[in-house]
Design an enzyme around this catalytic site. Structure first.
Site, PDB file in Angstrom:
ATOM      1  N   GLY C  14     -57.182 -13.027  50.978  1.00 31.75           N
ATOM      2  CA  GLY C  14     -56.444 -11.764  50.975  1.00 31.75           C
ATOM      3  C   GLY C  14     -56.035 -11.363  49.576  1.00 31.75           C
ATOM      4  O   GLY C  14     -55.768 -12.217  48.744  1.00 31.75           O
ATOM      5  N   ASP C 131     -47.774 -15.821  50.729  1.00 24.78           N
ATOM      6  CA  ASP C 131     -46.921 -16.545  51.678  1.00 24.78           C
ATOM      7  C   ASP C 131     -46.188 -17.727  51.049  1.00 24.78           C
ATOM      8  O   ASP C 131     -45.287 -18.298  51.668  1.00 24.78           O
ATOM      9  CB  ASP C 131     -47.764 -17.059  52.849  1.00 24.78           C
ATOM     10  CG  ASP C 131     -48.237 -15.926  53.741  1.00 24.78           C
ATOM     11  OD1 ASP C 131     -47.600 -14.862  53.712  1.00 24.78           O
ATOM     12  OD2 ASP C 131     -49.222 -16.106  54.466  1.00 24.78           O
ATOM     13  N   GLY C 174     -45.923 -13.618  57.115  1.00 22.38           N
ATOM     14  CA  GLY C 174     -45.636 -15.051  57.211  1.00 22.38           C
ATOM     15  C   GLY C 174     -46.078 -15.580  58.560  1.00 22.38           C
ATOM     16  O   GLY C 174     -45.274 -15.657  59.485  1.00 22.38           O
ATOM     17  N   HIS C 275     -49.062  -4.211  55.469  1.00 19.98           N
ATOM     18  CA  HIS C 275     -49.819  -4.425  54.244  1.00 19.98           C
ATOM     19  C   HIS C 275     -49.133  -3.953  52.979  1.00 19.98           C
ATOM     20  O   HIS C 275     -49.562  -4.335  51.891  1.00 19.98           O
ATOM     21  CB  HIS C 275     -51.194  -3.756  54.367  1.00 19.98           C
ATOM     22  CG  HIS C 275     -52.112  -4.532  55.243  1.00 19.98           C
ATOM     23  ND1 HIS C 275     -52.017  -4.499  56.612  1.00 19.98           N
ATOM     24  CD2 HIS C 275     -53.117  -5.394  54.960  1.00 19.98           C
ATOM     25  CE1 HIS C 275     -52.942  -5.281  57.138  1.00 19.98           C
ATOM     26  NE2 HIS C 275     -53.616  -5.832  56.163  1.00 19.98           N
TER      27      HIS C 275
END
Lengths: 345, 345, 345, 345
Positions: C14, C131, C174, C275
């Site tokens: 990502g 994260d 998360g 996002h």
């Protein structure tokens, strides 16, 4: 752990984003977990000397987490330099039945805290300096906010520099340590970064500047207010006098922009960021750090672990002796500066 | 409407957030709706004089909407002050077969555009000034961004002022017109706003300052760089000389902070925002306005409606003669200043 | 140290603010200090498999420091799951005479890097995950930006909650680790924070909510997308189907807002940040961290110290074996969660 | 002008950045210029019906200018729909000796204000809607802030879309009018903008999307929550039920992202911005507008010019009959939408 204490809190020295977050966290945990009462002292050490108090309740600390500055006010008062200062301070604490103090501040404030500990006043310290120059902690809250603001300014100035093929000198805070200059310079992609830890050569700066112009880009130079040219501080003395008749020491940023213009023949401007770096809402990073400091400080108080300062080590909050906290200034190590220098030009 | 023209574009004067948004909108509509070719001239009027060109394609204007400054670069060159300037400019236009020009700039740039129209060069103007002092349009892009940045700074400075019971003087841009001071002062809740349109009394300023302190709050004074004390500009001359040996005219902000300290006995500091006000990403407001200006300018070009400038009236984009645009400076009317004055203190 | 290598670089998984800062720092130091050539591979591991390259020059990495995303593009391609993937990857490296690779990515990307090391490809890893759940480093870049954005949103939502006496549930990223929820919740002063590491009791949440309302304030509940109610994930299955006919697993935020409304009778709304948390310009903190990672990664490459990942420990950048980096997920320890829990309600 | 009146103030409908700026300006001018007393009514029209009051003093409105929401709280109560509502409202006004009311709100709140005028209650209205859909004013405060927040989100999402070659659908507020979508779409450089004023063709959207991908860029689609596909609203009904058992009408953003993925075979994601658009600190533009509205509203009250609403026309604040204000919705004119459409793709 003894509950139900009366805990005094004060904030000293220059204001700093995150102070209110410490007050809120210590107050909330102090009241709801430890059943303490929290008494705020106003205007730094002047508060306990003069008996200036304001209770910190759950309602009072509601809604202050995101606010810059300090709701208690601050000052640079040193009770040891006031006649009967310590006696009056102790009398105030006795009068309000204060069991222990949390002192939030920088080198000066914590220095007093350290002395008071030896004089029988139970204190826990919380480090605070936007300059990040306290040795016993990895970071202090307020620093990330200052770097954030300086970086935003550099981002904005870059497009102006490029549009006009101009050198732009950005003077940031940092009288004795160059942390803000180093981090905001790295974050903003500065083409030269100058710090107080290392006197700078104007010739070398101009080489980087010209190298940058040759590559068809415009240079940004970030300079800490305490950076000094190799010729020494005297170069910065101006003929100007202020409203009080004192001769001014000119800012290094303005001086350097003039020098660059004179030596390279390129347009060059200075921007002095000044107090905007220390005000306003703290970044998320600083709010988290300040909140954790507040939570741990009230625990140290409750455990009777006095003469200590809370500090960040890696991702942990630890306690260090106050004496260690104020022993020496944490300046930018030469290897950290050298790490950045490869990106100059 | 004739399609398939060759259209030149240039940006002149000080850089300003939104310039790239104009370039993008005019280029995209020019190419995809009108089948024009768009030729960028670099460095303001210097571009067509010296033949500095760069083609504006769809790919070139991709991703520039949100960027401050101007990808074409800028300058303060006036072709009428260069030997053979106009002849060379016309030769460049002929060489590149440019049918018409879009000139984006402030008073000076548009003044040249107006003259060129009389000299047979087909031009459409787009107004640009962060100072908002062009008379023929309600607002110019760049102004909202400047006000936004100044307001953020004031917000940050307020918490510092309150924490230290200090007066803070914020000097913002505006040499001849006080629009940035007025709007950022209103938006930031300033306790005094000083503009070039009205010489200020230091006594009166100090009254507001003291009134504010009496209410237990700290005063913020926003002053336009062009504001002048009642005693006149000479008061601002300092003894300092720059690297070129020129005597400096001190900034009004720093001078005023000194005066306030001297007269009221309160701590007082100045912050000079400087170039940060004109750089960086434009606000949404400015992007929309600049985009609409770009779309309408390319339409005016296509329709052959030369000698005009696009302008904002209410929520409409209109066209006004270039002569009107540069006829007089739009300063802050006294009634607008008086409207704000009731909030002082 | 061998200079003049050909170094390949890729970004996988990502996107994450700071990727471009790594690319810039590694490229600048690689070229100007070590005389390397830097070759970018596009679209993660797909790049070396398919031979998708783009050279990284000084000009190419100019102006990318502050941009979110990655100029190389990304993908979730695993070369070990592609027929002949590794052979093709090695062929590409040979064809372009690439001496070593820098792989920037999260668990999956670094897992591939680790395997490749065993298969004879010299790789240095750079950790990347918004994260913050990689075990071998104190922090990863991108995390601070995600927390910053979530905190700004919470700040904004608070005034709405208060004005309408409404509970607001904010769902943040998360899936497996609650770091973003924990830090943004602390920074935003959330009244409840829910993380994947600990199944939550809706009853307990509603108690905190009601306690908050009783004190005349409005509650903000921050919930990680991977948090699960005590009844289990099945509670979150909705009847809805997407355009492909798949039954949706509803978001925990929306579900929880409904539950709060139903059980407490108070108005309750959910906001799913999505996002926006992973895009856009990185914070100063992340730019500094990413820049330092890039500088140290190219050094590791130059020293031939392969199979390692750069990592942050305290304020130092260190190197750890890639195997360690991907050994286990770094979740929120229960004591860190408990530290925050005293501020709930 | 009669001084020394007792003026009631209330805020109704959805919260909106700038409400507190109106309260502050009206209170400060009311007290210090006109010697009025200002009485706040809490929770919209519920306040005067139930007698919920809170005095607005200089100290109470200090420090609220930059805060989102409303310190008075709000509600959607309509006194005409409550038994004895108007009688109770009048009784409250009599009891507190309120001479006139300032009602700050949108269509509903101002509709009540208009009716009350006919029923003998002296009211002045201040327009408020983040949707900008009130016909009698060029702009309402809150709108610029909403556009600003949506634009920041689009900026962030763009880098994610580009990094992953993904279509991103951003759903913004606007049930009946597409102003937020139009302005944030223009400001964010959206590749498609969809508004409630014009049913959209999914085919046409997919053409723009594919055109964008062909040019090697990623598309951003901004869609107002009230936009409807040509097939009609029923397309948006999902099978899902909420905690109360009601069938949900799915959001158009999520639906559209699914459709794009299904039809083009490209990855596609939706982000629903939701309540973050209406909260938090107002932009400078909105603070200035709200402040000016507040100053002019208290003047209208003082002059006894009831049944009017303050409004923005160009750069002037004017007064218009309340009846005009609520006569019809201000939607996006088709020519404004067409102006933007040339930038699609």
């Amino acid at each position: 752990m003894p509950a139900g204490m009366r805990v005094g809190v004060l904030t000293g020295g220059g204001d700093c984003p995150g102070l209110n977050a410490v007050l809120r966290a210590a107050t909330r945990k102090g009241i709801s977990v430890h059943q303490h009462e929290i008494l705020g002292f106003r205007s730094g050490w002047l508060g306990p000397v003069e008996g200036l108090t304001t209770p910190l309740t759950l309602d009072r600390v509601e809604d202050i987490l995101s606010r810059g500055g300090t709701i208690l006010g601050s000052s640079r008062t040193n009770p040891y330099k006031i006649d009967d200062g310590i006696a009056r301070l102790k009398a105030t604490l006795a009068e309000h039945r204060v069991d222990a103090l949390i002192a939030i501040g920088g080198e000066d404030t914590l220095g007093v805290a350290e002395q008071l500990t030896h004089d029988g006043v139970p204190v826990v310290g919380v480090p605070k300096t936007i300059d990040n120059d306290l040795d016993a902690t990895d970071y202090t809250f307020g620093f990330d906010t200052a770097v954030h603001i300086a970086t935003e300014a550099i981002d904005r100035l870059r497009t102006t520099a490029e549009s006009h093929h101009r050198a732009l000198v950005v003077e940031v805070m940092g009288r004795h340590a160059g942390w803000i200059a180093l981090h905001s310079g790295l974050a903003g992609g500065a083409n030269v970064i100058l710090v107080p830890e290392q006197p700078f050569s104007v010739e070398r700066v101009c080489e980087w500047v010209e190298q940058r112009f040759e590559r068809q880009y415009a240079p940004i130079i970030v300079v800490a207010e305490g950076a000094v040219p190799e010729g020494g501080k005297e170069l910065l003395v101006t003929g100007e006098r202020d409203a009080f008749g004192h001769v001014r020491l000119g800012g290094v940023g303005t001086w350097l922009a003039d020098e660059i213009a004179r030596r390279t023949g390129k347009e060059s401007r200075a921007v002095v960021l000044g107090h905007v770096q220390r005000g306003g809402t703290p970044t998320a990073y600083d709010r988290v750090l300040a909140t954790r400091f507040g939570l741990h400080a009230i625990d140290a108080i409750t455990e009777g672990d006095f003469g200590k300062m809370v500090a960040l080590r890696g991702t942990d909050i630890v306690r260090v002796p106050l004496s260690e906290a104020t022993a020496r200034l944490k300046t930018v190590p030469l290897e950290r500066y050298a790490e950045a220098e490869v990106l100059f030009g």
